[in-house]
Write a protein that holds these residues in place. Structure first.
Motif, PDB file in Angstrom:
ATOM      1  N   TYR A 373       0.795  -1.139   0.010  1.00 43.14           N
ATOM      2  CA  TYR A 373      -0.040  -0.068   0.075  1.00 43.14           C
ATOM      3  C   TYR A 373       0.820   1.290   0.112  1.00 43.14           C
ATOM      4  N   LEU A 374       0.418   2.350  -0.248  1.00 43.79           N
ATOM      5  CA  LEU A 374       1.022   3.785  -0.358  1.00 43.79           C
ATOM      6  C   LEU A 374       1.490   3.794   0.938  1.00 43.79           C
ATOM      7  N   ARG A 375       2.520   4.670   1.109  1.00 42.33           N
ATOM      8  CA  ARG A 375       3.224   4.785   2.675  1.00 42.33           C
ATOM      9  C   ARG A 375       3.579   6.373   2.628  1.00 42.33           C
ATOM     10  N   VAL A 376       3.411   6.828   3.780  1.00 39.40           N
ATOM     11  CA  VAL A 376       3.763   8.144   4.094  1.00 39.40           C
ATOM     12  C   VAL A 376       4.469   8.370   5.504  1.00 39.40           C
ATOM     13  N   ASN A 377       5.429   9.098   5.690  1.00 41.13           N
ATOM     14  CA  ASN A 377       6.022   9.426   6.968  1.00 41.13           C
ATOM     15  C   ASN A 377       5.172  10.347   7.462  1.00 41.13           C
ATOM     16  N   LYS A 378       5.806  10.931   8.756  1.00 38.41           N
ATOM     17  CA  LYS A 378       5.065  11.863   9.575  1.00 38.41           C
ATOM     18  C   LYS A 378       5.121  12.992   8.899  1.00 38.41           C
ATOM     19  N   LEU A 379       5.855  13.260   8.056  1.00 39.40           N
ATOM     20  CA  LEU A 379       5.760  14.776   7.166  1.00 39.40           C
ATOM     21  C   LEU A 379       4.886  14.621   6.040  1.00 39.40           C
ATOM     22  N   ILE A 397      11.212   2.009   6.699  1.00 41.38           N
ATOM     23  CA  ILE A 397      10.611   2.569   7.753  1.00 41.38           C
ATOM     24  C   ILE A 397      11.195   3.136   9.061  1.00 41.38           C
ATOM     25  N   GLN A 398      12.182   2.301   9.474  1.00 42.78           N
ATOM     26  CA  GLN A 398      13.070   2.641  10.482  1.00 42.78           C
ATOM     27  C   GLN A 398      13.764   3.740  10.256  1.00 42.78           C
ATOM     28  N   ALA A 399      14.062   4.347   9.055  1.00 39.72           N
ATOM     29  CA  ALA A 399      14.807   5.568   9.019  1.00 39.72           C
ATOM     30  C   ALA A 399      14.072   6.761   8.991  1.00 39.72           C
ATOM     31  N   GLN A 400      12.682   6.605   8.913  1.00 41.06           N
ATOM     32  CA  GLN A 400      11.980   7.823   8.997  1.00 41.06           C
ATOM     33  C   GLN A 400      11.916   8.707  10.155  1.00 41.06           C
ATOM     34  N   PRO A 401      11.456   9.639  10.230  1.00 41.07           N
ATOM     35  CA  PRO A 401      11.472  10.386  11.263  1.00 41.07           C
ATOM     36  C   PRO A 401      10.416   9.784  12.516  1.00 41.07           C
ATOM     37  N   GLY A 402      10.936   9.263  13.791  1.00 40.61           N
ATOM     38  CA  GLY A 402      10.148   8.775  14.745  1.00 40.61           C
ATOM     39  C   GLY A 402      10.113   7.242  14.670  1.00 40.61           C
ATOM     40  N   GLU A 454      -5.099  15.502   9.504  1.00 41.10           N
ATOM     41  CA  GLU A 454      -5.519  15.811  10.931  1.00 41.10           C
ATOM     42  C   GLU A 454      -5.301  14.824  11.938  1.00 41.10           C
ATOM     43  N   LEU A 455      -5.809  13.538  11.701  1.00 39.47           N
ATOM     44  CA  LEU A 455      -6.075  12.640  12.432  1.00 39.47           C
ATOM     45  C   LEU A 455      -4.525  11.866  12.641  1.00 39.47           C
ATOM     46  N   MET A 456      -3.874  12.173  11.444  1.00 37.31           N
ATOM     47  CA  MET A 456      -2.494  11.380  11.588  1.00 37.31           C
ATOM     48  C   MET A 456      -1.532  12.165  11.918  1.00 37.31           C
ATOM     49  N   GLU A 457      -1.901  13.469  12.180  1.00 36.89           N
ATOM     50  CA  GLU A 457      -1.013  14.681  12.831  1.00 36.89           C
ATOM     51  C   GLU A 457       0.286  14.874  11.894  1.00 36.89           C
ATOM     52  N   VAL A 458       0.067  14.811  10.506  1.00 37.10           N
ATOM     53  CA  VAL A 458       0.851  15.194   9.472  1.00 37.10           C
ATOM     54  C   VAL A 458       0.297  16.525   8.950  1.00 37.10           C
ATOM     55  N   PRO A 459       1.269  17.203   8.110  1.00 41.01           N
ATOM     56  CA  PRO A 459       1.105  18.544   7.356  1.00 41.01           C
ATOM     57  C   PRO A 459       0.102  18.182   6.416  1.00 41.01           C
ATOM     58  N   ALA A 460      -1.012  18.599   6.340  1.00 43.30           N
ATOM     59  CA  ALA A 460      -1.996  18.478   5.394  1.00 43.30           C
ATOM     60  C   ALA A 460      -1.711  18.973   4.042  1.00 43.30           C
ATOM     61  N   ASP A 461      -1.323  20.115   3.960  1.00 42.45           N
ATOM     62  CA  ASP A 461      -0.875  20.444   2.561  1.00 42.45           C
ATOM     63  C   ASP A 461      -0.052  19.445   1.787  1.00 42.45           C
ATOM     64  N   THR A 494     -11.552   7.380  -3.324  1.00 44.04           N
ATOM     65  CA  THR A 494     -12.718   6.961  -3.142  1.00 44.04           C
ATOM     66  C   THR A 494     -13.201   6.972  -1.484  1.00 44.04           C
ATOM     67  N   PRO A 495     -13.663   8.106  -0.815  1.00 44.27           N
ATOM     68  CA  PRO A 495     -14.091   8.006   0.392  1.00 44.27           C
ATOM     69  C   PRO A 495     -14.567   6.735   0.791  1.00 44.27           C
ATOM     70  N   PRO A 496     -14.788   6.358   2.131  1.00 40.40           N
ATOM     71  CA  PRO A 496     -13.841   7.189   3.074  1.00 40.40           C
ATOM     72  C   PRO A 496     -12.250   6.601   2.774  1.00 40.40           C
ATOM     73  N   PHE A 497     -11.459   7.436   3.516  1.00 40.75           N
ATOM     74  CA  PHE A 497      -9.763   7.264   3.501  1.00 40.75           C
ATOM     75  C   PHE A 497      -9.303   6.756   4.720  1.00 40.75           C
ATOM     76  N   TYR A 498      -8.436   5.696   4.652  1.00 40.46           N
ATOM     77  CA  TYR A 498      -7.793   5.067   5.849  1.00 40.46           C
ATOM     78  C   TYR A 498      -6.194   5.228   6.024  1.00 40.46           C
ATOM     79  N   ALA A 499      -5.984   5.487   7.221  1.00 39.79           N
ATOM     80  CA  ALA A 499      -4.274   5.615   7.153  1.00 39.79           C
ATOM     81  C   ALA A 499      -4.060   4.685   8.603  1.00 39.79           C
ATOM     82  N   THR A 500      -3.208   3.757   8.568  1.00 37.81           N
ATOM     83  CA  THR A 500      -2.665   2.880   9.481  1.00 37.81           C
ATOM     84  C   THR A 500      -1.218   3.057   9.898  1.00 37.81           C
ATOM     85  N   LYS A 501      -1.191   3.591  11.350  1.00 37.15           N
ATOM     86  CA  LYS A 501       0.320   3.784  11.700  1.00 37.15           C
ATOM     87  C   LYS A 501       0.967   2.344  11.982  1.00 37.15           C
TER      88      LYS A 501
END
Length: 575
Positions: A373-379, A397-402, A454-461, A494-501
């Protein structure tokens, strides 16, 4: 993408945010492992600096003139970090190794045998069985109340099972992948020996099971929705994921007891709840025996042929993890029920002069979620091609911030998952398992990308821009940023959208004592220590940074081969 076992979603621990291949192991063992996980704090920067200052004036092991610290004492080592990360073990294990010499008057019993095998995981099982079949008097001692066997798979390149399924392999390409995977830090002679002898060892091993119907030992990649898959590697994978793994027709939770029965029938004396504590040597440095701890106290085994260390890694020893593994190499969570793995065999070998893998030593890592699945870091940014070998993805994954990321799907994932459904993914379980993992109660859920950010606490833009960029490339059928296979890119629209830490999961440590092709433990001059052998993950020499999951079942087959080899060597046959 090493494949090891499938069960059902019902076995997944509630605390897990995703689905890992090790979630498909023994549910009971994983539940116990989760209970044992200790949240242990990392070193504070100030304390690390103070420790470095102390070490720099310690004398012979340092380079005071340059200000750089070197030490041959791991307990004095300091790992500089740019971001403080937690270094936690899989739990707090009971260490059996005894550093101070055990006095003769503490020995309550003495036994004379040919071989003692220390540890009854897959490598110890194979070593004890192979030695017994050479007519040797063998005792196997195990720290826990039963053996340990985490996976019902085996692999290789040239066994009768592979021949049965019509499989042949480009071994030049295989060994090229192996050397790249370990950054040319591994001993190539060990890999060549593996290629030459693995089939012979697997044939020998399989011959002991009551099921001799070769049709019941399927290729793992063909065990799911691709039963006729016979390519030598999964060409849909970003790198070569080798189709070398085979499923054993037994539940993994039963294999330890099955092997114990086979060993007993072969004449091996098994002693559970009897940890090995210290090696015995003569004046010339030859290993002549081992001291174990039974119910009545210490007992000494005098071994005419040798001692075999098969004690596993050091996942349950936080101090050794801090010493030997760089902080970002230690995962945020562990998946192991091998509670006895506290580094006893490694420490026993070092105490008699053995050499070990250089630091940092590797850990076998998985991402928590195995689907690409597509992955993003805390940024809010992508950081890697998501379809790569599990160990590589986990390190990214280990190399990302946090040291964490998020994997992201949309409300149409149940239909879109077909785009990433491949031989090396379907063998773990049905599609609904992976859809369920990505949309579970552990997932963050929102009707818009902005709300999800906002729920992920990552920059929305940044996050919205990342998803927009991904969707544009998916429509074009080419990933211009990380070269993810374009035909596998599915839009997130396609809503809804899901993100899992997600964090990386640790399976076991993979660094250990240096050995030669006869499994003899080597000293720091790379000379064999007479009478001492090592098998399984207490041995080293092959892995660096992480374990190469794309060389599927290399570890399990190596366990079998090393045990088989030790039997050949101690039985007086050519290894």
């Amino acid at each position: 993408m090493e494949n090891e076992k499938s069960t059902t979603q019902a076995n997944l621990p509630e605390a897990r945010r995703g689905v890992s291949r090790r979630d498909f192991l023994s549910g009971a063992a994983l539940a116990a492992g989760a209970a044992a996980v200790a949240g242990l704090a990392g070193c504070a920067p100030q304390a690390a600096g103070e420790a470095a200052g102390e070490a720099s004036t310690a004398g012979g092991d340092t380079m005071a003139a340059t200000g750089a610290m070197q030490t041959t004492d791991p307990s004095k080592a300091v790992w500089p970090v740019v971001e403080e990360v937690e270094v936690g073990s899989a739990g707090e294990g009971e260490i059996a190794f005894v550093a101070e010499p055990i006095a003769a008057d503490e020995i309550t019993a003495t036994h004379d045998v040919d071989v003692v095998v220390c540890g009854l995981g897959p490598a110890g099982d194979a070593a004890a069985l192979a030695c017994a079949e050479q007519g040797l008097k063998v005792v196997a001692v195990e720290k826990q109340n039963r053996g340990n066997y985490n996976s019902a798979t085996i692999g290789g390149t040239n066994s009768k099972l592979h021949e049965h399924w019509g499989m042949t392999y480009d071994t030049d390409a295989w060994i090229a992948d192996a050397m790249v995977d370990n950054a040319f830090q591994g001993d190539m002679t060990l890999f060549k020996h593996f290629l030459e002898k693995n089939g012979e060892a697997v044939d020998w091993y399989i011959s002991h099971f009551d099921n001799q119907n070769l049709d019941d030992y399927p290729l793992t990649f063909a065990a799911g929705d691709f039963p006729d898959f016979r390519d030598e590697w999964d060409k849909t994978a970003l790198s070569r994921s080798w189709n070398t793994s085979l499923n054993l027709p037994y539940p993994p939770g039963e294999l330890a007891d099955i092997l114990a029965g086979i060993l007993t029938e072969a004449g091996v004396e098994i002693r559970f709840n009897t940890p090995a504590c210290q090696l015995v040597t003569d004046d010339a440095g030859k290993v002549t025996g081992v001291i174990v701890k039974g119910e009545g106290g210490y007992e000494q085994y005098n071994c005419a042929k040798g001692v075999v260390l098969a004690t596993g890694g050091y996942e349950f020893n936080q101090q050794m993890l801090k010493e030997r593994c760089r902080p970002r190499g230690v995962p945020g969570a562990w998946l192991t029920g091998a509670f006895g793995n506290t580094g006893d065999g490694l420490q026993m070998g070092i105490a008699v002069g053995a050499a070990e893998d250089e630091f940092p030593q590797p850990i076998m890592l998985d991402p928590e979620q195995l689907m690409p699945y597509l992955r993003v870091n805390k940024l809010g940014k992508r950081f890697t091609p998501e379809y790569e070998p599990y160990g590589h993805l986990a390190m990214a994954i280990q190399a990302q911030p946090g040291t964490y990321d998020f994997y992201v799907v949309d409300g149409a994932i149940a239909e879109k998952i077909d785009k990433i459904w491949t031989p090396s993914s379907s063998c773990y379980g049905p599609k609904e398992v992976w859809v369920g993992a990505a949309t579970s109660e552990n997932a963050l859920k929102a009707d818009t990308l902005e709300e999800l950010a906002e729920l992920m606490e990552v920059p929305a833009d940044e996050f919205v821009a990342t998803i927009k960029r991904w969707n544009e490339m998916a429509a074009a059928g080419k990933d211009e940023d990380f070269n993810f296979p374009g035909e596998m890119m599915m839009t997130i629209d396609t809503p809804p959208f899901y993100a899992t830490k997600e964090h990386a999961d640790g399976l076991c440590t993979a660094g250990g004592l240096l050995v030669d092709t006869a499994c003899r433990v080597l000293d720091k001059e790379r000379q064999p220590i007479e009478g001492l052998f090592a098998a399984g993950i207490v041995s080293g020499g092959m892995f660096y940074n992480t374990y190469p999951h794309n060389l599927n079942c290399l570890s399990h087959t190596r366990n079998c081969l090393m045990g088989y080899t030790i039997g050949q060597v101690l039985g007086g046959k050519e290894a």
